[in-house]
Write an enzyme that holds these catalytic residues in place. Structure first.
Site, PDB file in Angstrom:
ATOM      1  N   PHE A 139      -6.516  10.190   1.160  1.00  0.00           N
ATOM      2  CA  PHE A 139      -7.831  10.466   1.376  1.00  0.00           C
ATOM      3  C   PHE A 139      -8.119  11.005   2.781  1.00  0.00           C
ATOM      4  CE2 PHE A 139      -7.662   6.522   3.878  1.00  0.00           C
ATOM      5  CZ  PHE A 139      -8.151   6.723   5.107  1.00  0.00           C
ATOM      6  N   LYS A 163      -3.198  15.695  -8.093  1.00  0.00           N
ATOM      7  CA  LYS A 163      -3.989  14.307  -8.249  1.00  0.00           C
ATOM      8  C   LYS A 163      -4.512  13.952  -6.795  1.00  0.00           C
ATOM      9  CE  LYS A 163      -3.983  10.495  -7.851  1.00  0.00           C
ATOM     10  NZ  LYS A 163      -4.963   9.813  -6.989  1.00  0.00           N
ATOM     11  N   SER A 216       0.424   5.927   1.783  1.00  0.00           N
ATOM     12  CA  SER A 216       1.046   5.007   2.618  1.00  0.00           C
ATOM     13  C   SER A 216       2.411   4.895   2.353  1.00  0.00           C
ATOM     14  CB  SER A 216       0.212   3.668   2.070  1.00  0.00           C
ATOM     15  OG  SER A 216       0.426   3.424   1.014  1.00  0.00           O
ATOM     16  N   CYS A 271      -2.307  10.147   9.972  1.00  0.00           N
ATOM     17  CA  CYS A 271      -0.867   9.697  10.082  1.00  0.00           C
ATOM     18  C   CYS A 271      -0.412  10.024  11.481  1.00  0.00           C
ATOM     19  CB  CYS A 271      -0.104  10.231   9.102  1.00  0.00           C
ATOM     20  SG  CYS A 271       0.245  12.018   9.181  1.00  0.00           S
ATOM     21  N   GLU A 368       0.293  -0.473  10.676  1.00  0.00           N
ATOM     22  CA  GLU A 368      -0.339   0.720  10.672  1.00  0.00           C
ATOM     23  C   GLU A 368      -1.701   0.009  10.239  1.00  0.00           C
ATOM     24  OE1 GLU A 368      -0.004   3.396   7.391  1.00  0.00           O
ATOM     25  OE2 GLU A 368      -0.612   5.051   8.845  1.00  0.00           O
TER      26      GLU A 368
HETATM   27  P1  NAD Z   1      -2.629   5.521  -0.437  1.00  0.00           P
HETATM   28  O1  NAD Z   1      -0.997   5.366  -0.449  1.00  0.00           O
HETATM   29  O2  NAD Z   1      -3.349   4.551  -0.727  1.00  0.00           O
HETATM   30  O3  NAD Z   1      -2.948   6.685  -1.608  1.00  0.00           O
HETATM   31  C1  NAD Z   1      -2.372   7.773  -1.528  1.00  0.00           C
HETATM   32  C2  NAD Z   1      -2.277   8.337  -3.105  1.00  0.00           C
HETATM   33  O4  NAD Z   1      -1.422   7.464  -3.882  1.00  0.00           O
HETATM   34  C3  NAD Z   1      -3.804   8.473  -3.655  1.00  0.00           C
HETATM   35  O5  NAD Z   1      -3.985   9.734  -4.556  1.00  0.00           O
HETATM   36  C4  NAD Z   1      -3.788   7.185  -4.608  1.00  0.00           C
HETATM   37  O6  NAD Z   1      -4.629   7.302  -5.820  1.00  0.00           O
HETATM   38  C5  NAD Z   1      -2.497   7.046  -4.989  1.00  0.00           C
HETATM   39  N1  NAD Z   1      -1.934   5.644  -5.101  1.00  0.00           N
HETATM   40  C6  NAD Z   1      -2.298   4.509  -4.588  1.00  0.00           C
HETATM   41  N2  NAD Z   1      -1.912   3.529  -4.960  1.00  0.00           N
HETATM   42  C7  NAD Z   1      -0.994   3.825  -5.968  1.00  0.00           C
HETATM   43  C8  NAD Z   1       0.141   3.279  -6.556  1.00  0.00           C
HETATM   44  N3  NAD Z   1       0.241   2.022  -6.541  1.00  0.00           N
HETATM   45  N4  NAD Z   1       0.815   4.099  -7.586  1.00  0.00           N
HETATM   46  C9  NAD Z   1       0.807   5.327  -7.581  1.00  0.00           C
HETATM   47  N5  NAD Z   1      -0.340   6.011  -6.819  1.00  0.00           N
HETATM   48  C10 NAD Z   1      -1.023   5.434  -6.000  1.00  0.00           C
HETATM   49  O7  NAD Z   1      -2.935   6.244   0.744  1.00  0.00           O
HETATM   50  P2  NAD Z   1      -4.254   6.680   1.419  1.00  0.00           P
HETATM   51  O8  NAD Z   1      -5.100   5.253   1.954  1.00  0.00           O
HETATM   52  O9  NAD Z   1      -5.133   7.527   0.608  1.00  0.00           O
HETATM   53  O10 NAD Z   1      -3.991   7.525   2.873  1.00  0.00           O
HETATM   54  C11 NAD Z   1      -3.736   6.664   3.972  1.00  0.00           C
HETATM   55  C12 NAD Z   1      -2.308   6.459   4.235  1.00  0.00           C
HETATM   56  O11 NAD Z   1      -1.430   7.853   3.926  1.00  0.00           O
HETATM   57  C13 NAD Z   1      -1.946   6.043   5.652  1.00  0.00           C
HETATM   58  O12 NAD Z   1      -0.709   5.372   5.430  1.00  0.00           O
HETATM   59  C14 NAD Z   1      -1.192   7.486   6.244  1.00  0.00           C
HETATM   60  O13 NAD Z   1      -0.427   7.066   7.281  1.00  0.00           O
HETATM   61  C15 NAD Z   1      -0.769   8.217   5.076  1.00  0.00           C
HETATM   62  N6  NAD Z   1      -0.709   9.541   5.646  1.00  0.00           N
HETATM   63  C16 NAD Z   1       0.718  10.035   5.869  1.00  0.00           C
HETATM   64  C17 NAD Z   1       0.908  11.268   6.159  1.00  0.00           C
HETATM   65  C18 NAD Z   1       1.966  11.858   6.743  1.00  0.00           C
HETATM   66  O14 NAD Z   1       2.216  13.194   6.937  1.00  0.00           O
HETATM   67  N7  NAD Z   1       3.164  10.892   6.502  1.00  0.00           N
HETATM   68  C19 NAD Z   1      -0.396  12.264   6.237  1.00  0.00           C
HETATM   69  C20 NAD Z   1      -1.444  11.835   5.830  1.00  0.00           C
HETATM   70  C21 NAD Z   1      -1.651  10.071   5.493  1.00  0.00           C
END
Ligand code: NAD
Length: 469
Positions: A139, A163, A216, A271, A368
């Site tokens: 997000f 997605k 995440s 991140c 985090e």
């Molecule tokens: P999230 O992991 O909750 O969701 C990311 C994506 O995965 C979304 O599209 C979500 O719908 C999907 N998803 C969620 N749970 C799932 C599951 N159990 N199985 C399959 N798909 C699933 O992350 P978020 O809350 O949207 O974003 C924040 C996180 O992203 C933070 O941990 C941040 O550090 C990380 N992030 C990392 C980077 C990087 O470059 N390493 C960049 C941006 C964000």
């Protein structure tokens, strides 16, 4: 189309600053995901046969169109994510830079050649696209992270199913609408909305060749394991805990500004957010009051309003999670220097929060939190600071603030993170370098954009030839 959907078939998108509903997107069923993959698979043969120069030209048109819609995109990002409009503009700029990088695909995809590798034998290598690629995005960067993925994948000759996060899906729809206006061939770019079921349907589809994920660490790991189980190529970038090391000679106004932007930009939901400041030697004496004063001065409000320094966190659930971290840290004895829990309750606001922490095993140092919470800890020496940062399970980014080249050099060589800043608070590599961390901040090895992405979205072949003489 979304108007006739029942609540079970759609996702409501909420403005985190007002809790008002901004709109809805259709929730994709398993069958919808299968149809999207079928469309991408059906388009692959003809799209991959388009000369790479023409594919790059389409990306040039796309970059131009994004440029013209820069402000619309930034407004969409700011509304659905909550970040300030200035931050959103910068995010869109970074995304357009990734498309500009993709425009170089004719040279990026080139292979190597070596004639006469043996008597009368020549050899050359070339790169081919993989097929259908899938992107699953978080997000916190609704424009930039999708743009890290599909323009490069498409320019390399793949087709794509995106997605996006269900919390910020509207900007992805806008990116797809702009692609349509640029006359992307049918089927090469598809967007589906959904959560776990949609992701599983996409990853399990045997026609999908590669999965790019950013989110995440817990989910990154699940995605990697699931994709690898069906022999797919996967890059899964995860979460982070980023340390900002301040040397005694580094307590300057530019450092304070950089720490404010790193810890509180995007309401701490990057991140690359620096969420632990390590004051080395006597740096804390001057650093702590300056940080508290600067954090107090940050103006909180809806990101789209001018003059706002920090918007809300993404949801009420996020606000509650952050508040619980603060509560537990206080109960465990951390000194709360600035309490952000008193922020307005109408939206999902948490004001800048600053802790002075002596217990380095505190959750504030290990977890985090993904909110505007900064922990300040102390280290006797630079070596101790590096050891503390390196004890983290994450390895995304870190920064040092100093005027001492020797200290900066030692830091850059010993710190265990993928991205390293020297007098930079948000150490974000530009599109022509790879973006990503190490340790639990990545599952898979190739990172996003830069040459890593070209390698990820292509497969190498080597030709060895002998002709009768
Ligand atoms: P999230 O992991 O909750 O969701 C990311 C994506 O995965 C979304 O599209 C979500 O719908 C999907 N998803 C969620 N749970 C799932 C599951 N159990 N199985 C399959 N798909 C699933 O992350 P978020 O809350 O949207 O974003 C924040 C996180 O992203 C933070 O941990 C941040 O550090 C990380 N992030 C990392 C980077 C990087 O470059 N390493 C960049 C941006 C964000």
């Amino acid at each position: 189309m979304t108007d006739v959907l029942t609540p079970a078939q759609r996702i409501a998108v909420v403005d985190p600053a007002t809790t008002q509903t901004l709109g809805h997107v259709a929730l994709a069923s398993r069958e919808d995901c299968t149809r999207a993959v079928a469309a991408a698979d059906g388009a692959f043969a003809s799209w991959s046969a388009v000369p790479v120069v023409e594919r790059a030209r389409l990306m040039m048109r796309y970059a131009d169109a994004l440029e013209r819609r820069h402000e619309d995109l930034a407004t969409s990002v700011s509304r659905e994510n909550g970040k300030t409009i200035a931050d959103a503009r910068a995010e869109v700029r970074r995304g357009i830079e990734a498309v500009e990088f993709a425009c170089g695909m004719p040279s990026l995809m080139m292979g190597d050649a070596l004639p006469d590798v043996a008597r009368g034998v020549d050899s050359y290598s070339f790169r081919k696209p993989l097929g259908v690629c899938v992107g699953i995005t978080p997000f916190n960067f609704p424009a930039m992270i999708p743009l890290w993925m599909f323009p490069l994948a498409l320019a390399a000759g793949n087709t794509f199913v995106l997605k996006p996060s269900p919390q910020t899906p509207l900007t992805s729809d806008m990116l797809a609408e702009i692609a349509r206006e640029c006359r992307f061939p049918d089927g090469i770019l598809n967007v589906v909305h959904g959560e776990v079921a949609a992701v599983e349907a996409l990853i399990d589809d045997p026609r999908v060749q590669a999965v790019s994920f950013v989110g995440s660490s817990a989910v990154a790991r699940v995605i990697q394991e699931r994709a690898v189980a069906s022999h797919k190529r996967v890059q899964a970038l995860g979460g982070a805990k980023n340390f900002l090391v301040v040397m005694p000679d580094g307590v300057t106004q530019p450092t304070i500004d950089a720490i404010m932007s790193s810890a509180f930009g995007g309401a701490g939901q990057r991140c690359l957010a620096g969420s632990v400041a390590i004051a080395v030697g006597n740096a804390a004496d001057a650093l702590v009051p300056k940080i508290v004063e600067a954090a107090k001065a940050l103006r909180l409000g809806p990101g789209v309003d001018p003059g706002v320094d920090m918007g809300p966190v993404i949801s009420a659930a996020s606000r509650e999670r952050v508040a619980k971290y603060v509560e537990r840290a206080v109960a465990a004895g951390a000194r709360l220097l600035l309490d952000g829990r008193e922020a307005p309750r109408t939206g999902s606001f948490v004001a800048p929060t600053v802790f002075d922490v002596s217990d380095t095993a505190s959750e504030l140092v290990t977890d985090e939190i993904f909110g505007p919470v900064l922990a300040i800890v102390r280290a006797r020496t630079l070596g101790d600071a590096i050891d503390l940062a390196n004890s983290s399970r994450y390895g995304n980014a870190s920064s040092i603030f100093t005027g001492d080249g020797g200290a900066a050099r030692e830091f850059a060589s010993r710190i265990e993170t993928g991205m390293i800043g020297v007098n930079i608070g948000v150490a974000a590599p530009m599109a022509f370098f790879p973006f990503g961390g190490i340790k639990d901040s990545i599952y898979g090895d190739l990172r996003c954009h830069g040459k890593d992405a070209v390698a990820f979205y292509t497969q190498q072949r080597v030709v060895i030839s002998r002709w009768p003489t």
